[in-house]
Write a protein that holds these residues in place. Structure first.
Motif, PDB file in Angstrom:
ATOM      1  N   LEU A 119       4.340 -49.926 -22.563  1.00 60.14           N
ATOM      2  CA  LEU A 119       5.613 -49.787 -23.263  1.00 60.14           C
ATOM      3  C   LEU A 119       5.536 -50.631 -24.531  1.00 60.14           C
ATOM      4  O   LEU A 119       5.317 -51.853 -24.454  1.00 60.14           O
ATOM      5  N   LEU A 124       4.818 -36.577 -17.490  1.00 56.83           N
ATOM      6  CA  LEU A 124       5.158 -37.443 -18.622  1.00 56.83           C
ATOM      7  C   LEU A 124       6.661 -37.691 -18.698  1.00 56.83           C
ATOM      8  O   LEU A 124       7.105 -38.816 -18.964  1.00 56.83           O
ATOM      9  N   LEU A 125       7.453 -36.661 -18.469  1.00 55.43           N
ATOM     10  CA  LEU A 125       8.902 -36.824 -18.541  1.00 55.43           C
ATOM     11  C   LEU A 125       9.411 -37.706 -17.401  1.00 55.43           C
ATOM     12  O   LEU A 125      10.387 -38.452 -17.569  1.00 55.43           O
ATOM     13  N   ALA A 174      12.848 -45.455 -19.205  1.00 56.89           N
ATOM     14  CA  ALA A 174      14.225 -45.588 -19.695  1.00 56.89           C
ATOM     15  C   ALA A 174      15.038 -46.476 -18.769  1.00 56.89           C
ATOM     16  O   ALA A 174      15.781 -47.357 -19.225  1.00 56.89           O
ATOM     17  N   PRO A 194      12.992 -43.936 -24.122  1.00 57.63           N
ATOM     18  CA  PRO A 194      11.858 -44.069 -25.034  1.00 57.63           C
ATOM     19  C   PRO A 194      11.135 -42.738 -25.197  1.00 57.63           C
ATOM     20  O   PRO A 194      11.301 -41.826 -24.392  1.00 57.63           O
ATOM     21  N   LYS A 195      10.334 -42.635 -26.237  1.00 57.84           N
ATOM     22  CA  LYS A 195       9.450 -41.487 -26.409  1.00 57.84           C
ATOM     23  C   LYS A 195       8.232 -41.684 -25.503  1.00 57.84           C
ATOM     24  O   LYS A 195       7.951 -42.797 -25.040  1.00 57.84           O
ATOM     25  N   VAL A 196       7.498 -40.611 -25.260  1.00 62.47           N
ATOM     26  CA  VAL A 196       6.323 -40.709 -24.403  1.00 62.47           C
ATOM     27  C   VAL A 196       5.196 -39.874 -24.986  1.00 62.47           C
ATOM     28  O   VAL A 196       5.429 -38.795 -25.537  1.00 62.47           O
ATOM     29  N   TYR A 248       8.044 -46.563 -27.315  1.00 63.75           N
ATOM     30  CA  TYR A 248       7.181 -45.510 -26.794  1.00 63.75           C
ATOM     31  C   TYR A 248       6.547 -45.944 -25.486  1.00 63.75           C
ATOM     32  O   TYR A 248       6.326 -47.143 -25.246  1.00 63.75           O
ATOM     33  N   VAL A 249       6.241 -44.949 -24.652  1.00 63.64           N
ATOM     34  CA  VAL A 249       5.424 -45.150 -23.460  1.00 63.64           C
ATOM     35  C   VAL A 249       4.111 -44.419 -23.698  1.00 63.64           C
ATOM     36  O   VAL A 249       4.109 -43.208 -23.957  1.00 63.64           O
ATOM     37  N   ARG A 296       8.703 -41.125 -18.577  1.00 59.47           N
ATOM     38  CA  ARG A 296       9.691 -41.475 -19.595  1.00 59.47           C
ATOM     39  C   ARG A 296      11.029 -41.878 -18.973  1.00 59.47           C
ATOM     40  O   ARG A 296      11.652 -42.864 -19.376  1.00 59.47           O
TER      41      ARG A 296
END
Length: 321
Positions: free
Chosen positions: A153, A187-188, A195, A207-209, A160-161, A191
């Protein structure tokens, strides 16, 4: 109320750029107005617009413009006011018509950004937040496990992750770029877990991943997810954060990019370049600093073009409201 529609190359879609001087104070809190605007965009064939940028002259003397970003979420009345978007920031600068270097105050994230036009018509977008590299780790740890995977992170601009592609069973660039719904779902899930760890809404934009793979020296491969699925390339903020993460010892990008053999910056070092391979093509980024302190990170060769100029909007709020 009028707006411009601008698309930055590599972005999932265009940005609707509004002059914030035409909105009353607190207008963005009225989600009903934004929901009605989204409905109108759908009805007029502009439903691909999921990003809104507000731009105006900055009251702060050290900046040229203020920029505020709104991300439309999949729900018709869903919006995220916390995220930043580099592609939309560039779209706002291009829409403003300003010539020469433009210093932008990204109000949403609190970051100073310098947009430098190049002779070929492209831009270098440079995030100028100087911080110790250790301060880029919101949990204080370079690697931790989420959903059974080692992840990093990192927060530089957007949080971002980063997940190593090999830990997802993807051993090549083609495998990463060809991954489908099963990998996207993993991935989600990562994410959403990140979060919760960061105290952010699980259904928001942050966060974005991104999944990252090793490549040739000085190169990495990356593929990211958005709120609506796979990103067509990599967000501009993703390139910035990945370049920053590469300089933090122990992180996934650091380990994939010859981590144990990397040295800290010496005094007076120039920018350290990194080439990223993405599904939509290469992205050139760079980072500069001294010792274990990051000075700035930049994305190079970015372009944007105006698709529609002075589009009249059915905005029901008046400046006297």
């Amino acid at each position: 109320m009028i707006a411009d529609v601008v698309r930055a190359e590599g972005a999932p879609g265009p940005t609707l750029v509004l002059d914030q001087g035409g909105l009353p104070r607190g207008a963005l809190a009225l989600r009903g107005e934004l929901t009605a605007l989204r409905r109108w965009l759908e009805e007029t064939g502009r439903g691909r617009i999921h990003k809104i940028a507000l731009v105006g002259r900055s009251p702060v003397a050290s900046y040229d413009v203020d920029y505020r970003f709104v991300q439309c979420l999949p729900e018709p009345d869903g919006f995220d006011f916390r995220a930043g978007c580099g592609h939309s920031l560039l779209a706002a600068v291009v829409a403003s018509g300003r010539r020469g270097p433009v210093r932008v105050r990204a109000v949403t994230t609190g970051d100073p950004v310098l947009c430098l036009p190049r002779p070929d018509g492209s831009y270098t977008v440079r995030l100028e937040r100087a911080v110790p590299t250790a301060a880029l780790l919101p949990t204080g740890r370079p690697v931790q496990r989420l959903c059974g995977l080692p992840v990093s992170l990192v927060r530089y601009g957007n949080p971002y992750v980063f997940v190593a592609a090999r830990d997802l069973g993807l051993s090549s660039r083609d495998a990463l770029f060809g991954a489908g719904a099963e990998v996207l779902a993993r991935l989600l899930a990562v994410r959403a877990a990140a979060a919760r760890l960061l105290g952010l809404p699980a259904g928001g934009a942050l966060p974005k991943v991104a999944a990252v793979g090793a490549s040739l020296p000085g190169r990495l491969t990356a593929r990211a997810a958005t709120v609506a699925g796979w990103h067509p390339g990599l967000a501009l903020t993703g390139g910035l954060c990945l370049a920053a993460a590469r300089e933090v010892p122990g992180t996934v990008p650091w380990l994939l990019s010859e981590g144990p053999h990397r040295r800290p910056w010496a005094a007076g070092d120039r920018e350290r370049p990194l080439r990223l391979d993405t599904p939509s093509g290469p992205m050139l980024v760079s980072a500069a600093g001294s010792g274990r302190r990051l000075a700035h990170v930049a994305v190079h060769g970015k372009r944007a073009r105006v698709l529609e100029r002075s589009l009249p909007l059915p905005w029901r709020i008046h400046v006297t409201a």
